[in-house]
Design a protein around this motif. Structure first.
Motif, PDB file in Angstrom:
ATOM      1  N   PHE A 206       6.383 -88.690 -48.727  1.00  0.00           N
ATOM      2  CA  PHE A 206       6.922 -87.670 -47.851  1.00  0.00           C
ATOM      3  C   PHE A 206       5.517 -85.873 -47.719  1.00  0.00           C
ATOM      4  N   ALA A 207       5.508 -85.872 -49.101  1.00  0.00           N
ATOM      5  CA  ALA A 207       4.881 -85.147 -50.034  1.00  0.00           C
ATOM      6  C   ALA A 207       2.790 -84.923 -49.500  1.00  0.00           C
ATOM      7  N   ASP A 208       3.197 -86.740 -49.652  1.00  0.00           N
ATOM      8  CA  ASP A 208       2.029 -87.177 -49.605  1.00  0.00           C
ATOM      9  C   ASP A 208       0.466 -87.394 -48.370  1.00  0.00           C
ATOM     10  N   ASP A 209       2.015 -87.588 -47.437  1.00  0.00           N
ATOM     11  CA  ASP A 209       1.527 -87.612 -46.483  1.00  0.00           C
ATOM     12  C   ASP A 209       1.082 -86.196 -45.560  1.00  0.00           C
ATOM     13  N   LEU A 210       2.157 -85.028 -45.879  1.00  0.00           N
ATOM     14  CA  LEU A 210       2.017 -84.261 -45.236  1.00  0.00           C
ATOM     15  C   LEU A 210       0.811 -83.401 -46.029  1.00  0.00           C
ATOM     16  N   ALA A 211       0.525 -84.099 -46.703  1.00  0.00           N
ATOM     17  CA  ALA A 211      -0.970 -83.385 -47.877  1.00  0.00           C
ATOM     18  C   ALA A 211      -2.626 -83.646 -47.158  1.00  0.00           C
ATOM     19  N   ASP A 212      -1.668 -84.921 -46.689  1.00  0.00           N
ATOM     20  CA  ASP A 212      -2.927 -85.617 -46.317  1.00  0.00           C
ATOM     21  C   ASP A 212      -3.830 -85.693 -44.919  1.00  0.00           C
ATOM     22  N   LEU A 213      -2.100 -84.991 -44.017  1.00  0.00           N
ATOM     23  CA  LEU A 213      -2.041 -84.718 -42.799  1.00  0.00           C
ATOM     24  C   LEU A 213      -3.399 -83.101 -42.291  1.00  0.00           C
ATOM     25  N   ALA A 214      -2.795 -82.044 -43.536  1.00  0.00           N
ATOM     26  CA  ALA A 214      -3.338 -81.180 -43.536  1.00  0.00           C
ATOM     27  C   ALA A 214      -4.831 -81.227 -43.518  1.00  0.00           C
ATOM     28  N   ARG A 215      -5.004 -81.956 -44.778  1.00  0.00           N
ATOM     29  CA  ARG A 215      -7.017 -81.908 -45.208  1.00  0.00           C
ATOM     30  C   ARG A 215      -7.179 -83.193 -43.775  1.00  0.00           C
ATOM     31  N   VAL A 216      -6.414 -83.682 -42.728  1.00  0.00           N
ATOM     32  CA  VAL A 216      -7.721 -84.931 -42.050  1.00  0.00           C
ATOM     33  C   VAL A 216      -7.084 -83.889 -40.569  1.00  0.00           C
ATOM     34  N   ARG A 217      -6.149 -83.399 -40.026  1.00  0.00           N
ATOM     35  CA  ARG A 217      -6.187 -82.316 -39.632  1.00  0.00           C
ATOM     36  C   ARG A 217      -4.934 -81.521 -38.984  1.00  0.00           C
ATOM     37  N   PRO A 218      -5.864 -80.636 -40.162  1.00  0.00           N
ATOM     38  CA  PRO A 218      -5.335 -79.161 -40.057  1.00  0.00           C
ATOM     39  C   PRO A 218      -4.780 -78.494 -39.041  1.00  0.00           C
ATOM     40  N   GLY A 219      -3.646 -77.922 -38.440  1.00  0.00           N
ATOM     41  CA  GLY A 219      -4.185 -77.000 -37.237  1.00  0.00           C
ATOM     42  C   GLY A 219      -3.137 -77.877 -36.679  1.00  0.00           C
ATOM     43  N   VAL A 220      -2.662 -79.504 -36.726  1.00  0.00           N
ATOM     44  CA  VAL A 220      -1.683 -79.856 -35.176  1.00  0.00           C
ATOM     45  C   VAL A 220      -0.683 -79.346 -35.787  1.00  0.00           C
ATOM     46  N   PRO A 221       0.424 -79.308 -34.437  1.00  0.00           N
ATOM     47  CA  PRO A 221       1.548 -79.621 -34.740  1.00  0.00           C
ATOM     48  C   PRO A 221       2.343 -80.862 -35.179  1.00  0.00           C
ATOM     49  N   ARG A 222       3.724 -80.273 -35.207  1.00  0.00           N
ATOM     50  CA  ARG A 222       4.398 -81.317 -35.884  1.00  0.00           C
ATOM     51  C   ARG A 222       6.051 -81.122 -35.674  1.00  0.00           C
ATOM     52  N   VAL A 223       6.601 -81.605 -35.940  1.00  0.00           N
ATOM     53  CA  VAL A 223       8.122 -81.465 -35.807  1.00  0.00           C
ATOM     54  C   VAL A 223       8.902 -83.122 -36.970  1.00  0.00           C
ATOM     55  N   LEU A 224       9.512 -81.897 -37.218  1.00  0.00           N
ATOM     56  CA  LEU A 224      10.288 -82.045 -38.090  1.00  0.00           C
ATOM     57  C   LEU A 224      12.026 -82.376 -38.124  1.00  0.00           C
ATOM     58  N   LEU A 225      12.229 -83.914 -37.711  1.00  0.00           N
ATOM     59  CA  LEU A 225      14.079 -84.282 -37.676  1.00  0.00           C
ATOM     60  C   LEU A 225      14.579 -84.400 -38.740  1.00  0.00           C
ATOM     61  N   LEU A 226      15.883 -83.222 -39.414  1.00  0.00           N
ATOM     62  CA  LEU A 226      16.428 -83.654 -40.167  1.00  0.00           C
ATOM     63  C   LEU A 226      17.514 -84.532 -39.965  1.00  0.00           C
ATOM     64  N   VAL A 227      17.228 -85.698 -40.147  1.00  0.00           N
ATOM     65  CA  VAL A 227      18.833 -86.464 -39.725  1.00  0.00           C
ATOM     66  C   VAL A 227      20.002 -86.762 -40.603  1.00  0.00           C
ATOM     67  N   SER A 228      21.307 -86.225 -40.403  1.00  0.00           N
ATOM     68  CA  SER A 228      22.182 -85.636 -41.642  1.00  0.00           C
ATOM     69  C   SER A 228      23.376 -86.693 -41.350  1.00  0.00           C
ATOM     70  N   LEU A 229      23.295 -88.216 -41.862  1.00  0.00           N
ATOM     71  CA  LEU A 229      24.200 -88.314 -40.873  1.00  0.00           C
ATOM     72  C   LEU A 229      25.619 -88.404 -41.733  1.00  0.00           C
ATOM     73  N   LEU A 230      26.417 -87.911 -43.009  1.00  0.00           N
ATOM     74  CA  LEU A 230      27.986 -86.768 -42.463  1.00  0.00           C
ATOM     75  C   LEU A 230      27.700 -85.691 -43.581  1.00  0.00           C
ATOM     76  N   ASP A 231      28.490 -85.231 -43.103  1.00  0.00           N
ATOM     77  CA  ASP A 231      28.438 -83.752 -43.866  1.00  0.00           C
ATOM     78  C   ASP A 231      29.247 -84.192 -45.805  1.00  0.00           C
ATOM     79  N   PRO A 232      29.520 -83.058 -46.142  1.00  0.00           N
ATOM     80  CA  PRO A 232      29.434 -83.441 -47.394  1.00  0.00           C
ATOM     81  C   PRO A 232      30.672 -83.977 -48.367  1.00  0.00           C
ATOM     82  N   ALA A 233      31.973 -82.967 -46.870  1.00  0.00           N
ATOM     83  CA  ALA A 233      32.901 -83.356 -47.521  1.00  0.00           C
ATOM     84  C   ALA A 233      33.322 -85.259 -46.868  1.00  0.00           C
ATOM     85  N   ARG A 234      33.224 -85.678 -46.330  1.00  0.00           N
ATOM     86  CA  ARG A 234      32.955 -86.904 -45.588  1.00  0.00           C
ATOM     87  C   ARG A 234      32.371 -87.999 -46.447  1.00  0.00           C
ATOM     88  N   LEU A 235      31.273 -87.060 -46.949  1.00  0.00           N
ATOM     89  CA  LEU A 235      30.592 -88.234 -48.139  1.00  0.00           C
ATOM     90  C   LEU A 235      31.368 -88.351 -49.172  1.00  0.00           C
TER      91      LEU A 235
END
Length: 617
Positions: A206-235
């Motif tokens: 993920f870090a490498d891909d974002l660095a590549d994206l910043a190098r090749v297409r700086p300024g383009v908008p993106r959205v990150l969806l952080l998907v958390s399947l379980l809360d810590p207590a349930r896990l």
């Protein structure tokens, strides 16, 4: 129209709508269920590698640039054969990243898994009606990209606008470039770039891909969806009851859902035990809300683990950002912050809030700096709030309260930092510091002729330390202090966590002679039979019951507070009322025979010298 602008226009145009390929298509030239099954397995292998619709990568671009220079061709690409398109993981000389699969020579290379050379596309009946030939491309040479399992993913190809031939050495070089591409693919999969359980790229990728994206297409908008399947207590509960294999089943099932449901413009990364980051390019994938809705519905289906259905409880943290303006750590942190907000508020999703994130960053700063504060001579200090014996009308002792003056944030309230510290391994050194400083102060008071009892707060984490009792005994012995002059305050909720262990610890404290008090009494899970078994000598009635005891207060609070004082007395416990701030409240407590009071009305937290004067008065 010139060839180069035409080629760019075609390749930069929006992807064509997916349509069934003709029966004569190169990729479907074999008929029957065996060919269909083979193609399904190949597409599954391509999906598992999570290469499609990922940002351009310098690791692959270097290979493509070398191929273009060596063959002296204006166009070169790492072309992956998807169900209905050729998608370019890397490309030179094109403006777009995909063309239709139909009549594409790379599809022929994929189907045959052999090197293909076409001297002139416009003269070859297989390809002359395809996008490449119509855009003016004449020469094509491609070598297959084949996995260890024998699945052809696509082609390493070079193209020219004039007809030409390829020598045996040229073809050998092309095969070498294809091998280099696959070596890079396998390297990313095998060495720290792909999670072995989910098969998805990890945080490093993920870090490498974002660095590549910043190098090749700086300024383009993106959205990150952080998907958390379980809360810590349930896990934690699932691991305790069913074992780690249950979490493995959840990860494998959920990662398959992400691979199957995410289309063009979305890339999923495995960034936590049961958490994923989905990078969304809304230009290709559509609105992030639609992507999230589709995933939410798919992840709502229970996962079977050894025949037992396990319900995932996904929440989504939404973090819009701009390539080049946010690091990978920032993007993940803001996504996690939003997901935590969603869980806290009982929502399915939350969009990143700068205010909430600022609060999270402050908490992180406090935790990071507290360890240093423990080592600094003047960062931490103690103040003492007197406890007044209502029968004797004088100071009976004091509670030691920790204070922290941060070098840049100023005075930090203990109500803010102490609960944070108590959840970490810093709880032990914090208690050690407070205990040592309070006992040292007792020694100093004794030298001035005053024996002042001091109470300090102890966390549940402290009670879980196997050497807590011998360390406490060593502190007292090294200073020649009687144990009876020390009182430990423990919250009722903390005691409930592990009753039998707490009882054993309390018994050791009782034998040592240390006084035990139950703090914040009435706010936990009051079990009076449990309290009867504890060798405690006092309870501190929580301030939430005290503030409304005067004549203008909540009438319902009065009988409850009075009843708790009576029950505590029946159990042989002294009662200390916290939060006394008015004469009227003090009068009520005295009438109900409360033993001690503590609060701003009878004495604010003060220095050790000021307390000595109060005690001596």
């Amino acid at each position: 129209m010139a060839i180069a602008p035409l080629m760019e226009a075609l390749l930069a145009s929006p992807p064509l709508a997916a349509e069934p390929l003709p029966a004569a298509s190169a990729a479907h030239c074999m008929a029957g269920p065996t060919a269909a099954a083979t193609e399904a397995a190949r597409l599954a292998a391509l999906s598992d590698l999570a290469l499609l619709d990922t940002p351009e990568s310098d690791s692959f671009d270097r290979i493509t640039r070398m191929a273009s220079r060596l063959f002296d061709t204006p166009i070169a690409a790492v072309s992956l054969t998807d169900a209905h398109r050729q998608w370019f993981k890397s490309h030179v000389g094109t403006a777009g990243r995909e063309i239709p699969r139909d009549k594409a020579p790379c599809a022929e290379v994929t189907a045959s898994a052999q090197v293909l050379v076409v001297p002139d596309l416009q003269l070859d009946p297989r390809f002359r009606d395809g996008v490449l030939a119509r855009s003016g491309v004449r020469f094509y040479a491609g070598a297959p990209l084949v996995t260890r399992d024998g699945h052809a993913l696509g082609a390493m190809c070079v193209l020219d606008r004039t007809p030409r031939e390829a020598s045996a050495d040229d073809l050998a070089s092309l095969r070498d470039f294809a091998a280099m591409v696959m070596a890079q693919v396998e390297l990313e999969r095998d060495y720290g770039r792909r999670d072995p359980l989910s098969g998805l790229p990890n945080r490093n990728q993920f870090a490498d891909d974002l660095a590549d994206l910043a190098r090749v297409r700086p300024g383009v908008p993106r959205v990150l969806l952080l998907v958390s399947l379980l809360d810590p207590a349930r896990l934690q509960e699932l691991v305790s009851v069913m074992g780690m294999h249950c979490i493995d089943d959840v990860v494998q099932a959920s990662s398959r859902i992400l691979k199957d449901r995410l289309g063009p413009g979305c890339t999923a990364y495995h960034v936590g035990v049961v958490s994923y980051a989905v990078l969304v390019d809304e230009a290709d994938a559509g609105p992030w809300a639609n992507v999230m809705a589709a995933l939410s519905a798919a992840l709502a289906v229970p996962v079977a683990s050894h025949g037992i259905p396990v319900q995932m409880l996904p929440v989504f943290g939404v973090s819009p950002f701009t390539a080049g303006a946010a690091t990978a750590d920032d993007a993940l942190r803001t996504g996690i912050s939003a997901a935590n907000d969603a869980r806290t508020m009982g929502l399915d999703s939350a969009v990143y809030s700068p205010d909430s994130d600022a609060a999270n960053r402050r908490r992180l700063t406090l935790l990071a700096d507290f360890a240093e504060a423990l080592a600094q001579p003047d960062a931490l200090s103690l103040v003492y709030q007197p406890r007044i014996d209502l029968r004797a009308g004088r100071c009976a002792g004091a509670e030691a309260l920790l204070r922290w003056r941060h070098p840049t944030l100023g005075d930090v309230s203990p109500a803010e930092f102490v609960p944070l510290v108590e959840q970490t391994a810093l709880a032990r050194p914090m208690t050690e510091w407070v205990l040592g400083a309070a006992l040292d102060q007792q020694v100093a008071w004794r030298a001035q002729g005053a024996s002042i009892a001091v109470s300090i707060n102890v966390s549940a984490r402290n009670l879980e330390e196997v050497d807590f009792l011998p360390r406490l005994a060593a502190h007292l012995a090294s200073r020649a202090l009687p144990a009876a002059g020390l009182e430990l305050e423990l919250t009722e909720t903390a005691l409930i966590r592990n009753v039998e262990h707490v009882l054993a610890q309390f018994e050791g404290l009782r034998e040592m002679g240390v006084t035990i008090a139950i703090d914040d009494f009435g706010t936990g899970y009051s079990n009076f039979d449990y309290l009867r078994r504890l060798p405690a000598r006092a309870v501190k009635l929580d301030r939430s019951f005290i503030g409304d005891l005067d004549l203008d207060g909540d009438v319902d609070a009065r009988p409850l507070a009075r009843a708790m004082i009576g029950i505590a007395h029946d159990l042989g416990l002294r009662v200390v009322a916290e939060g006394v701030e008015t004469q009227a409240t003090l009068d009520v407590l005295r009438a109900w025979e409360c033993d001690e009071v503590q609060g701003y009305f009878t004495g604010r937290p003060m220095s050790a010298a000021a307390l000595l004067q109060t005690f001596s008065a």
